[in-house]
Design a protein around this motif. Structure first.
Motif, mmCIF file in Angstrom:
data_model
loop_
_atom_site.group_PDB
_atom_site.id
_atom_site.type_symbol
_atom_site.label_atom_id
_atom_site.label_comp_id
_atom_site.label_asym_id
_atom_site.label_seq_id
_atom_site.Cartn_x
_atom_site.Cartn_y
_atom_site.Cartn_z
ATOM 1 N N LEU A 1 0.824 -1.202 0.000
ATOM 2 C CA LEU A 1 0.000 0.000 0.000
ATOM 3 C C LEU A 1 0.860 1.254 0.000
ATOM 4 C CD1 LEU A 1 -2.816 -0.996 2.529
ATOM 5 C CD2 LEU A 1 -2.998 -0.804 0.045
ATOM 6 N N GLU A 2 1.945 1.230 0.784
ATOM 7 C CA GLU A 2 2.838 2.380 0.829
ATOM 8 C C GLU A 2 3.480 2.631 -0.530
ATOM 9 O OE1 GLU A 2 6.819 3.970 3.250
ATOM 10 O OE2 GLU A 2 5.886 2.054 3.764
ATOM 11 N N THR A 3 3.878 1.546 -1.194
ATOM 12 C CA THR A 3 4.478 1.677 -2.524
ATOM 13 C C THR A 3 3.490 2.257 -3.523
ATOM 14 O OG1 THR A 3 5.948 -0.203 -2.101
ATOM 15 C CG2 THR A 3 5.599 0.426 -4.409
ATOM 16 N N LEU A 4 2.237 1.749 -3.481
ATOM 17 C CA LEU A 4 1.215 2.247 -4.401
ATOM 18 C C LEU A 4 0.925 3.718 -4.156
ATOM 19 C CD1 LEU A 4 -1.292 -0.769 -4.412
ATOM 20 C CD2 LEU A 4 0.303 -0.114 -6.219
ATOM 21 N N GLU A 5 0.837 4.105 -2.874
ATOM 22 C CA GLU A 5 0.572 5.502 -2.545
ATOM 23 C C GLU A 5 1.712 6.398 -3.012
ATOM 24 O OE1 GLU A 5 -0.095 5.543 1.628
ATOM 25 O OE2 GLU A 5 -2.107 4.658 1.503
ATOM 26 N N ASN A 6 2.950 5.944 -2.803
ATOM 27 C CA ASN A 6 4.105 6.732 -3.242
ATOM 28 C C ASN A 6 4.119 6.887 -4.754
ATOM 29 O OD1 ASN A 6 4.978 7.029 -0.615
ATOM 30 N ND2 ASN A 6 6.421 5.328 -0.696
ATOM 31 N N ASN A 7 3.796 5.785 -5.459
ATOM 32 C CA ASN A 7 3.770 5.850 -6.921
ATOM 33 C C ASN A 7 2.696 6.808 -7.415
ATOM 34 O OD1 ASN A 7 5.836 4.019 -7.070
ATOM 35 N ND2 ASN A 7 4.536 2.258 -7.495
ATOM 36 N N GLU A 8 1.523 6.758 -6.755
ATOM 37 C CA GLU A 8 0.422 7.641 -7.153
ATOM 38 C C GLU A 8 0.788 9.092 -6.899
ATOM 39 O OE1 GLU A 8 -4.364 8.308 -6.285
ATOM 40 O OE2 GLU A 8 -3.255 6.711 -5.276
ATOM 41 N N GLN A 9 1.437 9.367 -5.749
ATOM 42 C CA GLN A 9 1.842 10.729 -5.432
ATOM 43 C C GLN A 9 2.891 11.232 -6.422
ATOM 44 O OE1 GLN A 9 0.515 12.736 -3.271
ATOM 45 N NE2 GLN A 9 1.929 14.437 -3.592
ATOM 46 N N LEU A 10 3.845 10.353 -6.776
ATOM 47 C CA LEU A 10 4.868 10.746 -7.744
ATOM 48 C C LEU A 10 4.262 11.034 -9.106
ATOM 49 C CD1 LEU A 10 7.752 8.246 -6.858
ATOM 50 C CD2 LEU A 10 7.734 10.721 -6.489
ATOM 51 N N GLN A 11 3.276 10.217 -9.494
ATOM 52 C CA GLN A 11 2.625 10.439 -10.783
ATOM 53 C C GLN A 11 1.871 11.759 -10.786
ATOM 54 O OE1 GLN A 11 -0.595 7.798 -11.751
ATOM 55 N NE2 GLN A 11 -0.297 8.023 -13.943
ATOM 56 N N LEU A 12 1.182 12.043 -9.671
ATOM 57 C CA LEU A 12 0.439 13.299 -9.574
ATOM 58 C C LEU A 12 1.391 14.482 -9.652
ATOM 59 C CD1 LEU A 12 -2.087 14.958 -9.009
ATOM 60 C CD2 LEU A 12 -1.726 14.560 -6.569
ATOM 61 N N GLU A 13 2.481 14.432 -8.883
ATOM 62 C CA GLU A 13 3.437 15.535 -8.897
ATOM 63 C C GLU A 13 4.063 15.691 -10.279
ATOM 64 O OE1 GLU A 13 6.283 15.086 -5.786
ATOM 65 O OE2 GLU A 13 4.765 14.905 -4.209
ATOM 66 N N ASN A 14 4.313 14.571 -10.962
ATOM 67 C CA ASN A 14 4.879 14.622 -12.297
ATOM 68 C C ASN A 14 3.929 15.311 -13.271
ATOM 69 O OD1 ASN A 14 6.826 13.910 -14.380
ATOM 70 N ND2 ASN A 14 5.339 12.376 -15.049
ATOM 71 N N ASN A 15 2.632 14.962 -13.186
ATOM 72 C CA ASN A 15 1.641 15.575 -14.080
ATOM 73 C C ASN A 15 1.476 17.060 -13.779
ATOM 74 O OD1 ASN A 15 1.171 13.180 -15.391
ATOM 75 N ND2 ASN A 15 -0.632 12.635 -14.204
ATOM 76 N N MET A 16 1.516 17.416 -12.479
ATOM 77 C CA MET A 16 1.409 18.829 -12.123
ATOM 78 C C MET A 16 2.615 19.608 -12.639
ATOM 79 S SD MET A 16 -0.360 18.919 -8.323
ATOM 80 C CE MET A 16 1.011 18.110 -7.519
ATOM 81 N N ASN A 17 3.792 19.008 -12.512
ATOM 82 C CA ASN A 17 5.003 19.679 -13.006
ATOM 83 C C ASN A 17 4.967 19.862 -14.512
ATOM 84 O OD1 ASN A 17 6.180 19.972 -10.490
ATOM 85 N ND2 ASN A 17 7.228 17.995 -10.561
#
Length: 249
Positions: A119-135
């Motif tokens: 779950l922690e890995t999935l959450e981290n991946n989702e957060q990284l993807q979101l930050e990447n799209n925002m950037n």
């Protein structure tokens, strides 16, 4: 025995550490067919088919041949059915133990820990993807007007989606949904992001803010405002879809 010189145990994703009947035959200096014959006799006993598993391999001529994969218990069972070879037996059992320890040390201590790590890995991946799209959106917004960046940051003409929505007599939520239906933006993790096809058109200006939660974790929230060019874009788009501001109704 030559098998002691190069002890070979394989890792099977379903069975764990296993040794091939071919390797056993080589180590005992026996013919493979004789080892298979002995294993087939053992397989006639109940509850051993999970310890000695039939498999196949390709020989030097590319033909499929039968072999058996022995787990640690299957190997021990086979060795108990033949005489002698104690050094060979001990060396292989030690190798099994060594590989099992290596595998165990790479696994979480419990199922609960494994689920928590997943779950922690999935959450981290989702957060990284979101930050990447925002950037990506922020970079695309800055690229066509990089020399005007300072003036944009001070631009008082930027408006929120709520301000634009009031012109049409609707809520910010309703306008956001309408822009989503018209393929202008999409929602990810509770935030509206522009589709990549209009990132660099100068329609929006976005900034990000790091939010600290009660549990000590942090997340990033994007604050997006529309430029006057973006406001005109929304006006033209909605007009094409028979949605007019109140003043023109």
């Amino acid at each position: 025995m030559q098998g002691l010189q190069t002890i070979k145990i394989e890792k099977n994703s379903e069975l764990g550490p296993v040794v091939s009947s071919r390797t056993v035959a080589e180590g005992l200096e026996k013919q493979h067919q004789h080892v298979k014959r002995d294993l087939e006799k053992i397989l006639m006993s109940p509850n051993v088919d999970t310890l000695i598993i039939q498999s196949q391999y390709k020989d030097s001529r590319g033909r499929k041949q039968n072999e058996y994969l022995l787990t640690k218990d299957g190997f021990t069972l086979y060795m108990f059915n033949i005489q002698g070879h104690n050094d060979f037996k001990l060396a292989y059992i030690n190798k099994f133990n060594e590989m099992e320890n290596q595998i165990q040390n790479r696994l979480p201590g419990s199922y609960k820990e494994a689920v928590a790590q997943l779950l922690e890995t999935l959450e981290n991946n989702e957060q990284l993807q979101l930050e990447n799209n925002m950037n990506k959106q922020k970079i695309a917004e800055y690229e066509p007007k990089a020399s005007y960046l300072d003036s944009i940051l001070q631009n008082k003409s930027l408006v929120t989606v709520g301000q634009i929505a009031k012109d049409y007599g609707m809520s910010a939520q309703a306008l956001n949904k309408l822009l989503h239906d018209l393929k202008v933006q999409y929602k990810q993790s509770g935030q509206w992001l522009l589709y990549s096809s209009i990132h660099g058109e100068g329609y929006t200006h976005s900034s990000t803010k790091e939010i600290e939660h009660k549990d000590g974790s942090t997340s990033v929230r994007m604050n997006t405002k529309w430029t006057q060019k973006g406001r005109l874009f929304i006006y033209e788009l909605l007009k094409e879809n028979d949605v007019l501001p109140i003043i023109e109704q």
